[in-house]
Scaffold this active site. Structure first.
Site, PDB file in Angstrom:
ATOM      1  N   ARG A  92       0.808  -1.225   0.000  1.00 50.33           N
ATOM      2  CA  ARG A  92       0.000   0.000   0.000  1.00 50.33           C
ATOM      3  C   ARG A  92       0.844   1.278   0.000  1.00 50.33           C
ATOM      4  NH1 ARG A  92      -1.965  -4.146  -0.631  1.00 50.33           N
ATOM      5  NH2 ARG A  92      -3.877  -4.985   0.274  1.00 50.33           N
ATOM      6  N   ARG A  93       1.937   1.203  -0.755  1.00 46.33           N
ATOM      7  CA  ARG A  93       2.739   2.423  -0.960  1.00 46.33           C
ATOM      8  C   ARG A  93       2.855   2.708  -2.452  1.00 46.33           C
ATOM      9  NH1 ARG A  93       8.008   1.572   2.711  1.00 46.33           N
ATOM     10  NH2 ARG A  93       8.677   3.459   1.629  1.00 46.33           N
ATOM     11  N   GLY A  94       1.939   2.115  -3.224  1.00 46.01           N
ATOM     12  CA  GLY A  94       1.886   2.447  -4.648  1.00 46.01           C
ATOM     13  C   GLY A  94       2.803   1.614  -5.529  1.00 46.01           C
ATOM     14  N   TYR A 125      -7.673  -5.660  -9.790  1.00 50.95           N
ATOM     15  CA  TYR A 125      -7.216  -5.253 -11.128  1.00 50.95           C
ATOM     16  C   TYR A 125      -8.218  -4.458 -11.963  1.00 50.95           C
ATOM     17  CZ  TYR A 125      -3.105  -8.056 -10.202  1.00 50.95           C
ATOM     18  OH  TYR A 125      -1.940  -8.541  -9.656  1.00 50.95           O
ATOM     19  N   PHE A 416      -1.317 -18.753 -15.258  1.00 47.74           N
ATOM     20  CA  PHE A 416       0.091 -18.347 -15.257  1.00 47.74           C
ATOM     21  C   PHE A 416       0.282 -17.273 -14.224  1.00 47.74           C
ATOM     22  CE2 PHE A 416      -2.052 -15.974 -18.653  1.00 47.74           C
ATOM     23  CZ  PHE A 416      -1.737 -14.672 -18.322  1.00 47.74           C
TER      24      PHE A 416
HETATM   25  C1  LIG Z   1      -1.850  -7.229  -4.184  1.00 47.74           C
HETATM   26  C2  LIG Z   1      -0.539  -6.497  -4.024  1.00 47.74           C
HETATM   27  C3  LIG Z   1       0.358  -6.773  -5.220  1.00 47.74           C
HETATM   28  C4  LIG Z   1      -0.841  -4.991  -3.945  1.00 47.74           C
HETATM   29  O1  LIG Z   1       0.380  -4.256  -3.941  1.00 47.74           O
HETATM   30  P1  LIG Z   1       0.492  -2.796  -3.289  1.00 47.74           P
HETATM   31  O2  LIG Z   1       1.827  -2.264  -3.641  1.00 47.74           O
HETATM   32  O3  LIG Z   1       0.140  -2.871  -1.868  1.00 47.74           O
HETATM   33  O4  LIG Z   1      -0.637  -1.992  -4.080  1.00 47.74           O
HETATM   34  P2  LIG Z   1      -0.650  -0.400  -4.330  1.00 47.74           P
HETATM   35  O5  LIG Z   1      -0.213   0.303  -3.078  1.00 47.74           O
HETATM   36  O6  LIG Z   1       0.090  -0.043  -5.571  1.00 47.74           O
HETATM   37  O7  LIG Z   1      -2.198  -0.182  -4.558  1.00 47.74           O
HETATM   38  C5  LIG Z   1      -2.733   0.209  -5.808  1.00 47.74           C
HETATM   39  C6  LIG Z   1      -4.224   0.251  -5.663  1.00 47.74           C
HETATM   40  O8  LIG Z   1      -4.710  -1.106  -5.512  1.00 47.74           O
HETATM   41  C7  LIG Z   1      -5.467  -1.199  -4.309  1.00 47.74           C
HETATM   42  N1  LIG Z   1      -5.199  -2.537  -3.749  1.00 47.74           N
HETATM   43  C8  LIG Z   1      -4.009  -3.058  -3.447  1.00 47.74           C
HETATM   44  N2  LIG Z   1      -4.161  -4.299  -2.987  1.00 47.74           N
HETATM   45  C9  LIG Z   1      -5.486  -4.568  -3.015  1.00 47.74           C
HETATM   46  C10 LIG Z   1      -6.263  -5.703  -2.648  1.00 47.74           C
HETATM   47  N3  LIG Z   1      -5.687  -6.825  -2.174  1.00 47.74           N
HETATM   48  N4  LIG Z   1      -7.607  -5.637  -2.831  1.00 47.74           N
HETATM   49  C11 LIG Z   1      -8.186  -4.511  -3.320  1.00 47.74           C
HETATM   50  N5  LIG Z   1      -7.477  -3.394  -3.662  1.00 47.74           N
HETATM   51  C12 LIG Z   1      -6.155  -3.437  -3.512  1.00 47.74           C
HETATM   52  C13 LIG Z   1      -4.943  -0.086  -3.417  1.00 47.74           C
HETATM   53  O9  LIG Z   1      -5.905   0.275  -2.464  1.00 47.74           O
HETATM   54  C14 LIG Z   1      -4.698   0.994  -4.440  1.00 47.74           C
HETATM   55  O10 LIG Z   1      -5.931   1.558  -4.823  1.00 47.74           O
HETATM   56  P3  LIG Z   1      -6.072   3.120  -5.240  1.00 47.74           P
HETATM   57  O11 LIG Z   1      -4.762   3.558  -5.804  1.00 47.74           O
HETATM   58  O12 LIG Z   1      -7.193   3.105  -6.233  1.00 47.74           O
HETATM   59  O13 LIG Z   1      -6.398   3.805  -3.974  1.00 47.74           O
HETATM   60  C15 LIG Z   1       0.197  -6.901  -2.730  1.00 47.74           C
HETATM   61  O14 LIG Z   1      -0.654  -6.706  -1.640  1.00 47.74           O
HETATM   62  C16 LIG Z   1       0.674  -8.347  -2.740  1.00 47.74           C
HETATM   63  O15 LIG Z   1       1.807  -8.628  -3.121  1.00 47.74           O
HETATM   64  N6  LIG Z   1      -0.195  -9.277  -2.306  1.00 47.74           N
HETATM   65  C17 LIG Z   1       0.154 -10.702  -2.211  1.00 47.74           C
HETATM   66  C18 LIG Z   1       0.484 -11.321  -3.567  1.00 47.74           C
HETATM   67  C19 LIG Z   1      -0.589 -11.101  -4.600  1.00 47.74           C
HETATM   68  O16 LIG Z   1      -1.761 -11.234  -4.313  1.00 47.74           O
HETATM   69  N7  LIG Z   1      -0.164 -10.758  -5.806  1.00 47.74           N
HETATM   70  C20 LIG Z   1      -1.046 -10.554  -6.924  1.00 47.74           C
HETATM   71  C21 LIG Z   1      -0.885 -11.720  -7.821  1.00 47.74           C
HETATM   72  S1  LIG Z   1      -2.088 -11.697  -9.128  1.00 47.74           S
END
Ligand SMILES: CC(C)(COP(=O)(O)OP(=O)(O)OC[C@H]1O[C@@H](n2cnc3c(N)ncnc32)[C@H](O)[C@@H]1OP(=O)(O)O)[C@@H](O)C(=O)NCCC(=O)NCCS
Length: 416
Positions: A92-94, A125, A416
């Site tokens: 959650r840092r972008g 997504y 994938f």
């Molecule tokens: C999901 C994940 C990649 C998000 O990464 P992050 O760096 O925290 O996300 P960001 O800070 O860039 O957030 C971007 C936006 O997505 C949203 N977001 C992030 N994770 C989310 C989640 N799990 N559910 C819903 N929204 C989410 C944020 O609120 C933000 O929204 P906004 O900009 O519209 O306010 C991270 O939590 C992670 O690695 N999770 C475990 C592995 C995983 O699930 N990977 C995805 C594989 S498909």
């Protein structure tokens, strides 16, 4: 807070990427001793981005260069986004947003009109313009003789033949490649992909079950389909209760498909068959003598798509019905889809579409994720309209529905 950098990785950094992916997905590297070798064979380093906090790698994303079949058989280059991970200390840092921006820039530079992914969670997504484009069914089958009836032994006169791993590697890719041309949503596999993802068995994936069995059906000397499955023997109060898990069934014609289903549903001692990923138009319920012996356990999303180049993508697929529609693609609520709303006119003549920027009034309004959901014909415009995701005149939505529908459901064979 420290400054975070996002950049492409070097070859030498692949082990760090692997470490981040294993940690974030909660995997045990000791249970997967070949993980680095597999990643070296499959993960394209020039398409892999990582975020760094000082010298520490804290987030990852990569992409496969996919050749995706779309309606009508054309192949559209697609960036297959994968291994998206952000360490819990840096969430959650972008970083996800920055990694996706880097991925989409990379796709554009490579001339890929589409990006696709499998989503770990449904809520992430859509904001980036990705929509569910392919769905699958999970099936549970009460197997046994008589499920698929045939007077003359094997259905269609084709008998299944078991293959060793080496034989499977030599045989299955050509069948799969032929099937790719027939069904939207499928994408080509390289020989390395076959070797590492489909044939090489990872002991941890067995979970007490057999190695993968590969069975092919041949007609007049030609390979017409295959099924890959695992077995687990069990007894219930002394009665056979073994399970068969079908990992992949690919057939080039109806006889081959019936023969393969008959094979996996008539294995002595294995009356329970589960199919983790069946196309939504899978004929098994209709092959069965008793419809209720094939239970659809759940329907779920598989491939998500994001159309980047609207004109190229919509002009590449074929259409089931001729017509014309002018639509506005709204930016929706996404802060990441920064372009202004765009206006397009799609004209379909003899099933061939031409999509160009438009001026004047639009008949329907939708966002990028919704257009992407429509793209492979698996999600209907009528349903998206009912769900409030397409607005405009009812008659225009009905026209859109007829134009984008496709007689073969999209299917994506593999996550994938
Ligand atoms: C999901 C994940 C990649 C998000 O990464 P992050 O760096 O925290 O996300 P960001 O800070 O860039 O957030 C971007 C936006 O997505 C949203 N977001 C992030 N994770 C989310 C989640 N799990 N559910 C819903 N929204 C989410 C944020 O609120 C933000 O929204 P906004 O900009 O519209 O306010 C991270 O939590 C992670 O690695 N999770 C475990 C592995 C995983 O699930 N990977 C995805 C594989 S498909």
């Amino acid at each position: 807070m420290s400054e975070l950098t996002v950049r492409p990785i070097t070859d030498a950094e692949l082990p760090l990427v692997m470490g981040c992916v294993m940690d974030v997905f909660g995997n045990d590297p000791a249970a997967d001793p070949q993980v680095l070798e597999r990643m070296r064979a499959l993960v394209p380093v020039p398409r892999t981005f990582a975020a760094f906090d000082g010298s520490a790698l804290v987030a990852t994303a990569s992409a496969y260069s996919l050749a995706l079949t779309v309606c009508g058989g054309a192949v559209v280059p697609t960036g297959g986004l994968t291994i998206v991970t952000v360490r819990p200390t840096h969430r959650r840092r972008g970083l996800l947003r920055r990694l996706i921006t880097a991925h989409l820039d990379d796709c554009r530079a490579r001339g890929e009109a589409l990006s696709g992914l499998y989503a770990s969670e449904g809520g992430i997504y859509g904001r980036f313009g990705y929509g569910v484009a392919v769905e699958s069914d999970e099936l549970a089958v009460v197997a046994g003789d008589g499920l698929i009836e045939s007077d003359a032994g094997p259905v269609g006169g084709v008998s299944p033949v078991g293959l060793s791993d080496d034989e499977a590697l030599a045989t299955l890719p050509a069948i799969y490649a032929a099937a790719c041309a027939q069904r939207p949503g499928m994408y080509a596999r390289s020989l390395d992909w076959w070797r590492w993802r489909r044939i090489a068995d990872r002991p941890f994936a067995r979970r007490g079950r057999s190695p993968r069995r590969h069975v092919v059906v041949r007609k007049a000397g030609a390979d017409r389909g295959y099924v890959v499955y695992r077995q687990q023997l069990a007894f219930d109060d002394g009665r056979p209760a073994g399970a068969v898990d079908v990992e992949e069934l690919v057939a080039l014609d109806a006889d081959a498909e019936a023969a393969l289903w008959q094979h996996v549903t008539t294995l002595d001692l294995f009356p329970r068959v589960s199919v983790a990923n069946a196309a939504v138009d899978c004929p098994l319920p209709w092959l069965a003598s008793d419809y209720r012996r094939v239970v659809r356990r759940r329907r779920f999303d598989t491939l998500w798509l994001r159309i980047d180049d609207v004109a190229a993508a919509l002009s590449a697929r074929r259409y089931a019905a001729d017509g014309a529609v002018t639509f506005v693609m709204e930016v929706g609520g996404s802060p990441h889809d920064v372009e202004p709303p765009s206006r397009w006119r799609l004209v379909v003549e003899d099933g061939v579409g031409t999509c160009v920027p438009a001026v004047g009034d639009a008949e329907v309004m939708l966002d990028r994720a919704t257009l992407s959901s429509l793209y492979l014909g698996g999600v209907r415009a009528a349903a998206l309209g009912q769900g409030g995701r397409i607005t405009g005149k009812a008659e225009a939505i009905a026209r859109l529905d007829r134009m984008f529908a496709w007689p073969v459901a999209p299917w994506c064979a593999e996550q994938f």
